[in-house]
Each structure stands twice: as C-alpha cells, then as structure tokens.
Write a protein that holds these residues in place. Structure first.
Motif, PDB file in Angstrom:
ATOM      1  N   MET A  41      -9.303   2.600   0.392  1.00  0.00           N
ATOM      2  CA  MET A  41     -10.222   2.849  -0.721  1.00  0.00           C
ATOM      3  C   MET A  41     -10.955   1.572  -1.136  1.00  0.00           C
ATOM      4  O   MET A  41     -12.045   1.656  -1.722  1.00  0.00           O
TER       5      MET A  41
ATOM      6  N   LEU B  74      -5.795  12.151   6.577  1.00  0.00           N
ATOM      7  CA  LEU B  74      -6.556  12.685   5.458  1.00  0.00           C
ATOM      8  C   LEU B  74      -7.528  13.728   5.987  1.00  0.00           C
ATOM      9  O   LEU B  74      -7.851  13.739   7.173  1.00  0.00           O
TER      10      LEU B  74
ATOM     11  N   THR C 238      -8.338  14.742   1.057  1.00  0.00           N
ATOM     12  CA  THR C 238      -7.011  15.274   0.757  1.00  0.00           C
ATOM     13  C   THR C 238      -5.989  14.635   1.689  1.00  0.00           C
ATOM     14  O   THR C 238      -6.283  14.288   2.830  1.00  0.00           O
ATOM     15  N   LEU C 239      -4.789  14.484   1.160  1.00  0.00           N
ATOM     16  CA  LEU C 239      -3.702  13.901   1.947  1.00  0.00           C
ATOM     17  C   LEU C 239      -3.032  15.029   2.721  1.00  0.00           C
ATOM     18  O   LEU C 239      -2.347  15.876   2.142  1.00  0.00           O
TER      19      LEU C 239
ATOM     20  N   ALA D 106       1.626  12.256   5.845  1.00  0.00           N
ATOM     21  CA  ALA D 106       2.061  10.861   5.886  1.00  0.00           C
ATOM     22  C   ALA D 106       3.271  10.838   6.801  1.00  0.00           C
ATOM     23  O   ALA D 106       4.189  11.634   6.619  1.00  0.00           O
TER      24      ALA D 106
ATOM     25  N   ASP E  86      11.489   6.882   7.517  1.00  0.00           N
ATOM     26  CA  ASP E  86      11.132   7.117   6.112  1.00  0.00           C
ATOM     27  C   ASP E  86       9.652   6.829   5.869  1.00  0.00           C
ATOM     28  O   ASP E  86       9.141   5.789   6.281  1.00  0.00           O
ATOM     29  N   VAL E  87       8.999   7.732   5.184  1.00  0.00           N
ATOM     30  CA  VAL E  87       7.646   7.465   4.675  1.00  0.00           C
ATOM     31  C   VAL E  87       7.822   6.902   3.272  1.00  0.00           C
ATOM     32  O   VAL E  87       8.320   7.586   2.384  1.00  0.00           O
ATOM     33  N   THR E  88       7.475   5.638   3.092  1.00  0.00           N
ATOM     34  CA  THR E  88       7.773   4.993   1.814  1.00  0.00           C
ATOM     35  C   THR E  88       6.567   5.030   0.875  1.00  0.00           C
ATOM     36  O   THR E  88       5.410   4.981   1.299  1.00  0.00           O
ATOM     37  N   ALA E  89       6.884   5.079  -0.418  1.00  0.00           N
ATOM     38  CA  ALA E  89       5.844   5.078  -1.444  1.00  0.00           C
ATOM     39  C   ALA E  89       4.977   3.830  -1.314  1.00  0.00           C
ATOM     40  O   ALA E  89       3.755   3.884  -1.450  1.00  0.00           O
ATOM     41  N   GLY E  90       5.613   2.692  -1.025  1.00  0.00           N
ATOM     42  CA  GLY E  90       4.861   1.441  -0.937  1.00  0.00           C
ATOM     43  C   GLY E  90       3.858   1.449   0.203  1.00  0.00           C
ATOM     44  O   GLY E  90       2.719   0.991   0.055  1.00  0.00           O
TER      45      GLY E  90
ATOM     46  N   VAL F 145       2.470   4.132   1.677  1.00  0.00           N
ATOM     47  CA  VAL F 145       1.400   5.091   1.377  1.00  0.00           C
ATOM     48  C   VAL F 145       0.430   4.464   0.378  1.00  0.00           C
ATOM     49  O   VAL F 145      -0.797   4.549   0.534  1.00  0.00           O
ATOM     50  N   HIS F 146       0.985   3.824  -0.628  1.00  0.00           N
ATOM     51  CA  HIS F 146       0.126   3.156  -1.611  1.00  0.00           C
ATOM     52  C   HIS F 146      -0.763   2.104  -0.951  1.00  0.00           C
ATOM     53  O   HIS F 146      -1.976   2.073  -1.172  1.00  0.00           O
ATOM     54  N   ASP F 147      -0.162   1.246  -0.156  1.00  0.00           N
ATOM     55  CA  ASP F 147      -0.934   0.141   0.430  1.00  0.00           C
ATOM     56  C   ASP F 147      -2.028   0.657   1.356  1.00  0.00           C
ATOM     57  O   ASP F 147      -3.156   0.156   1.341  1.00  0.00           O
TER      58      ASP F 147
ATOM     59  N   LEU G 213      -3.541   3.594   1.267  1.00  0.00           N
ATOM     60  CA  LEU G 213      -4.604   4.204   0.461  1.00  0.00           C
ATOM     61  C   LEU G 213      -5.392   3.129  -0.285  1.00  0.00           C
ATOM     62  O   LEU G 213      -6.626   3.178  -0.349  1.00  0.00           O
ATOM     63  N   HIS G 214      -4.686   2.172  -0.829  1.00  0.00           N
ATOM     64  CA  HIS G 214      -5.357   1.108  -1.585  1.00  0.00           C
ATOM     65  C   HIS G 214      -6.347   0.355  -0.700  1.00  0.00           C
ATOM     66  O   HIS G 214      -7.507   0.139  -1.081  1.00  0.00           O
TER      67      HIS G 214
END
Lengths: 409, 409
Positions: free
Chosen positions: A308, A248, A318-319, A322, A294-298, A300-302, A304-305
């Motif tokens: 934060m 970031l 800013t990202l 990943a 693979d950069v997975t959505a899950g 990245v979400h976890d 960041l979650h």
C-alpha cells in the motif's frame, strides 16, 4: 547406501520423489523421451510450488555476487516461453504468461540509492532497462503513490501463474503416461542385480511399498535430505526457508490497479506485486529460516503495508488468501542438479543411478524447464547445458556441513 | 398489510423470522414459557452474530448523547451473567464468559486526551474504573507497547465467545422444542379468521410454504425491512453497517499476549482486542455503511496496524480468519423491539400480532437476553422492562424516511 534384493511391486524407468513443478516437469519431459515414469508425492501442502509469485525476471531479481546463478537464471528465463508454449499446446491449458515487464520503484531516497546501485549492476549483466521519471512511472502505472519519484522498467521480464502452470504440467505429464502415486518416498536403495528402489510411505496399503526403477530422481524440495539411503552430504544440503504471501483480488467494478509486475524497496524491505490475468494480485514475500506454515499477523501487516505504500489502491482489493510455503534452500542457495550416485551402464545401455534435482530456493518455477531438460539429458546419456556445471551435487561434499535441526525456538 | 385465508402447512404459537442470537434467544425463552415456536433462517452467512467480538461493556463502549441506550445496555449487561449461567446449565456447553475487565489505553497524547474525556463521562454514568499509570498498565498487560503511558481499567466488564454463545442458544432452543426451518421469510400477512402467516422461500420444496402463527417476530437483522407485508415505516428502518474483524491465534509455545479486553485509541481510530479462553484473540472492527462482505486489504492492514501499535506481540499471532458481517443499524442506531401490529385478543386469550426485534447494531450479543425477556413478556401479555420504552417501533414513524438503497457505488 543400502542394497536390497526385494522385488518391488511397481517398476518404471524413472521414479521421481516429489511432485512439485520440478518433479512433474522432469516426469513430463522424460515421458516424452519414451521413458516410463512414476512420480510419488505425499501432498503435504507445504510445496513451494503452490506459494509462488511466478516471476521470471532473472535480472530484476539478481543481486551482487551470484554470477553463476545469474547465468543459469538467464538460460532458464530464455527457455521458459518456448517450454510454456509447448505445454499449452500439449494440454490446451493456459499458464497465464504475462509479458508487461517489471517496474522497479523506490519508496524513499535511501531506497532509491539502493535501486540505482542495483540497476547499474544489472545493466552490466545485460538488463534491458529504461529509467522512468515520475511522469513516465505514472503513465505506466497510474495508481502509484505520489511518493514514487521514479523507477526502472525491465522490458523483457515475464511472469507466469504458478498454479495454472503446475496444473498444466500435471495434465501434460498424465497425458504423456506418467503415473502419479500419493505417498512419500522415505528411503532409496540400490538393488541387486541392477537399478534402484524407492520405499513409499503413504495412505492405506501403500505403506512400505517398494518401487523399482533404473533411476531415482530426488526432487522433494527441502525434504529431499530426509530421504534415508542418500549420500550423507545430501542429508545436510537442504533447509526450508519459509515464505508468506498474499493473494488479493479485485472486487467487482474496480478497474485493474496495476498491469506490470511491481517490485519495490520500501524503507529497506523488498516487496513485489504480480498481477494475474484473472484479476488476482500476488503480494510477496517474507523470508525466514523457519519450517512452520503459520501465517503471522506481522507478515500480513508488513506485506500489506509495503504494498500500500507504493500502490495505495491495494487497500481496495479483497484479501483472498494468506499462505506460507517452504522454499528449498541449499547450503549455497544454488540449485542442486545432477548424479548423486551412478552405476556404470552396460555397453549400449542408458545410465542408472540416483539423481538429485532440488534446492531451487526462490527460482523453482523459472528453473523448472531447464531442470527438466538437464535431468532428461542425464537420464538418456547426454550432457546437460554447461551452465549447470557449477550446480552439481559434488560441490556440497564439504566436511563441515551439519544437518538441518529445525527452526530456532 | 395483506390478508390471506390460505391454510398454512405448519403452525406454531410463534413464528420467528431470523435465527441469529436475537431470534434464537427469543425462541428459547418463549419455548420455556410453553409456547410452540418455529425459527426460520436462510443461513446466508452474513449474520452479524458470527462476526462479533462479544464484548459486554456498556460503559466502556458508551459515548456522549446516548443516555437511553446506555440505560438499556446497563440492564442488558447486568442480566447477561445469569442468563448465560442458565444457558450453560441447560446445555452443558460453555459460552466462554470472561471477567478480567477492559483495559482502555491511548496511543498518543491526543488519543489520551480523548480517553480522559470519555472516562470522565463514563464515570458520571457509573463506570467503576481505575486509572493506571504506565507501571500498573504493564503489570496488568506486560506486552503493552512502551508508548502506552497509562490506561483505564474497567473492572466489571465482561466478554463472551459469540460463536459458543450462539451454539449454546441453538442447542437450548432445540432442547426446549423450538423447530428450526432453513429458509427466508419473504412476506408476512394477517390471516382470517385469526393470527398471522409467514411465507418462506427456501431450498427445494420449502419454496413458497406458508407458516402460521398467533404471532410473527421479525428478527432478521438488517434484512428485516425487506420482508413484504410489514408496515411501511419498518421497510425503511434498517440498514446494513459492514464490520470487518480478525481472529488471531497463539501459535504453539507462545504464552498469552493479553488477558484483559484491550480497547485502544490509535491516532483517532478505535481498535479492540478480545482474548478468548481457547487462545483466540478477536481484533475489531471496522464500520462502513456498505452491504458487501468483502474482506479488504485496507481493513486488514489497519486492524493489524492499530493492534500491533498498542501490543507489538500481536505480530507473532497467526491469522486464522478475516471476515465481514453486516450489523443491523436502525434509523437512530437504537434497537427496535415491540409490537408493530397487534390484534385485540379475545378475552382471556394471549395477544396476537406482528412483533419486531431488530436494529441491535453493535450490541446484539449483549442485548439478546433482555430482548428475549422483553419479547417473551409481550407474547404472554406482560409488560417489558421500562428501559425498553424509548425503543418501540412507533418512534420510527417519521414521514421523511427513505428505504435503504444499497451501498454507494
């Protein structure tokens, strides 16, 4: 091990398979000792070196039941600043060493219980840590979430910018005369009358080229076991452990949202945030027994979650990137450093053979200086530090090992 | 408006400022009518065209109190398939039109109440929608979260791949003879004896070049108001509305996790997931009154969180891109299409003047065919469709407008 008599095209005292921080640090130190060195690396982009947070925090990272590794990591962390200073002097490049320390925090009560247990254990092992209440936490890191009720500040912890560090190592090695070849070492073999040869697969005319050396060092991360001609037990010793992390950045005008490395336990999951000198913040890291990038959505979400959850202002960053990398895990998750095969040297001659320096798992950056010290000692006939004793290749010679078969589908 | 007598370097019947889908569609259709066309675009990379989901769903998108816009959007959606078919025939390129429809779902009870109210309103406006219970929802989209208790399937909704569509428009325009110039139109002026001129700022020798045309079309998105020489009320008419969206991809071996466009209300926030023919899934979109292109950690988190709330399998997709674009918002959020200034044509001559085609906000892709129809009609002396009446530039001539000043700091 096969034996070849083919006369190789290039010769060096030491041929190193792998140009991550481990191979490059070894190359630099060996060259400083007067050895001629070739480092071969295919540049596959999955090197764990480039996907690292650069934390140098053996005690803040330590968990129950890894006493030998803790001792080695403590040696590594104490060695790092001097090594880095020498590297910076040699190159004029900064490696981005930071000394603010690690602030460990817990998100909820259960997380806090786990943090307290770990802190007690780490203190017994020598961690210099100060417990901070909510007010002291916020004095140290004003942007912490209100839910953070306390934390533990480890004063001696360092961090380094992994990419600056790797770039400085490369520059130092080149300046010391190390030759870098673009290609993958696919096989090693003993030569007659003496020494070893490494076969290189690479772009263009480098295909199949043989490179000769008195010693060959296997430092190819999790792919080390894929090199043909190595002892069978080494072929089964390494596996990839996928990690995903985020880089970031602070947008223009936003003040720094953190100054310490922050380690947090968030509803049982570990997350860390490592600030860099240039405003970058590394958030990591996942850990999966997989070999894809693979950069997975899950993930990245976890990441960041969880970041934060302890530092809400992270949402304003800013990202920038990943990325996934593959850590080199060994059968027992400890590094594997030492002779895998050794020819008796002629009287007065330095030893010849096959060395391994791989399996550094989560600690490759931190362990790279002491690994370079140990391997350089072995190459010049000296003894490495005693802390390396539990981490020689022989320990892996167990009959039940099976080769790594790829990720579960 | 300033008047220049300088003889321009290049001439065309129509000079179009802006090469997004609006400007390019106008250029293509005008060229098909026999007009010579120049399209100038600086290629800044903030075009809303490239950061769009491509939903063509006027009723599933409609909200209370936008009756005129709904009527225009319905015209636009009904026009789209024929326009797209003609475009595909002209170019041999696919625009990735999908016809599976939109499944709107709600995450919790409050979300469901809102969805029901919106559905009642949309049905009155003509939406053909079928209410689905949990079982029917899962039959339509097997990977929906267990918490989704029901939904509304809008059968006629379409979607298009925005980038394929833009590429096909460009190819069709080039094939029809449209000239594309790389540069930004910084000013427009009336010429003597007749017509208009646009001043171009661009790379190299294009700096300051004048391009002459019988008509100039302002289609520069939110930057339209920055062009010097336009009527004062237009300078204050447009603002950027930042949107961030994600492009996810299916990793090898994973079956498609959705087939319909899914719109969801998740604890009050709207999120949509639009599947593409090639396995891409677009997740969008944030909406902020800002003019930066930062991709923020918070936006990426929220989009992933909301998408995974209704479709947990999204966590297995790979993150291919996170990107921000700037939608062209107008003072009343409706498009602005029509003559801004018009010279009386000589008898038997086509009209000359300054046209505007901007402010398409969230609906630029969908509105591009009917915008091209309308502007081509105006350029050839015909009347555009009656649905355009509420969206002429004159409505914006209010004394209290103030120019856009940039994002709040």
């Amino acid at each position: 091990m096969p034996v070849v008599s083919h006369e190789p095209g290039q010769e060096a005292d030491v041929v190193i398979a792998g140009g991550g921080v481990i191979g490059t640090a070894i190359g630099w130190r060996a060259a400083l000792r007067g050895l001629s060195v070739i480092v071969a690396d295919p540049g596959w982009g999955d090197a764990a070196t480039n996907v690292a947070a650069g934390m140098l925090a053996p005690l803040s990272e330590s968990v129950f039941g890894e006493q030998d590794l803790l001792a080695l990591n403590l040696l590594a962390a104490s060695r790092f600043p001097g090594f880095a200073a020498e590297l910076e002097r040699a190159t004029g490049l900064s490696v981005g060493l930071r000394t603010e320390g690690t602030l460990s925090v817990a998100f909820d009560r259960a997380d806090n219980d786990r943090l307290k247990r770990l802190t007690a254990f780490r203190r017994e092992a020598g961690l210099e840590a100060r417990e901070l209440d909510a007010r002291a936490c916020r004095a140290a890191e004003p942007f912490l979430a209100p839910s953070v009720h306390g934390g533990v500040l480890a004063i001696g912890d360092l961090s380094v910018d992994n990419r600056r560090y790797a770039a400085a190592l490369h520059a130092a090695a080149v300046a010391a005369g190390v030759r870098f070849l673009s290609g993958r070492v696919t096989a090693v073999a003993r030569r007659t009358p003496g020494g070893y040869a490494a076969r290189l697969a690479g772009p263009g005319d480098r295909e199949g080229e043989l490179i000769g050396g008195r010693a060959v060092v296997l430092a190819a991360g999790w792919r080390t076991g894929q090199i043909a001609g190595i002892p069978g037990y080494l072929a089964t010793a390494f596996r990839p452990v996928k990690g995903q992390l985020l880089r970031l950045r602070h947008p223009e005008g936003l003040p720094a949202v953190l100054t310490h490395t922050i380690r947090a336990i968030v509803t049982g999951r570990d997350v860390y945030l490592v600030p860099r000198a240039d405003g970058e913040v590394v958030v990591g890291a996942t850990q999966d027994e997989r070999d894809d990038l693979d950069v997975t959505a899950g993930a990245v979400h976890d990441l960041l979650h969880d970041a934060m959850s302890v530092l809400p202002a992270v949402s304003e960053l800013t990202l920038a990137e990943a990325r996934a990398g593959l850590r080199p895990g060994s059968a027992d998750n400890g590094p594997v450093v030492g002779w895998a095969e050794r020819s008796l040297p002629a009287p007065g001659q330095p030893p010849s053979g096959l060395l391994v320096a791989a399996g550094h798992f989560r600690n490759g950056i931190m362990l790279s200086p002491v690994t370079a010290d140990a391997v350089t000692s072995l190459l010049t006939g000296d003894q490495p530090a005693a802390d390396w004793k539990p981490f020689t290749p022989e320990r892996l010679q167990t009959p039940q090992a099976t080769p790594y078969q790829g990720s579960p589908s």
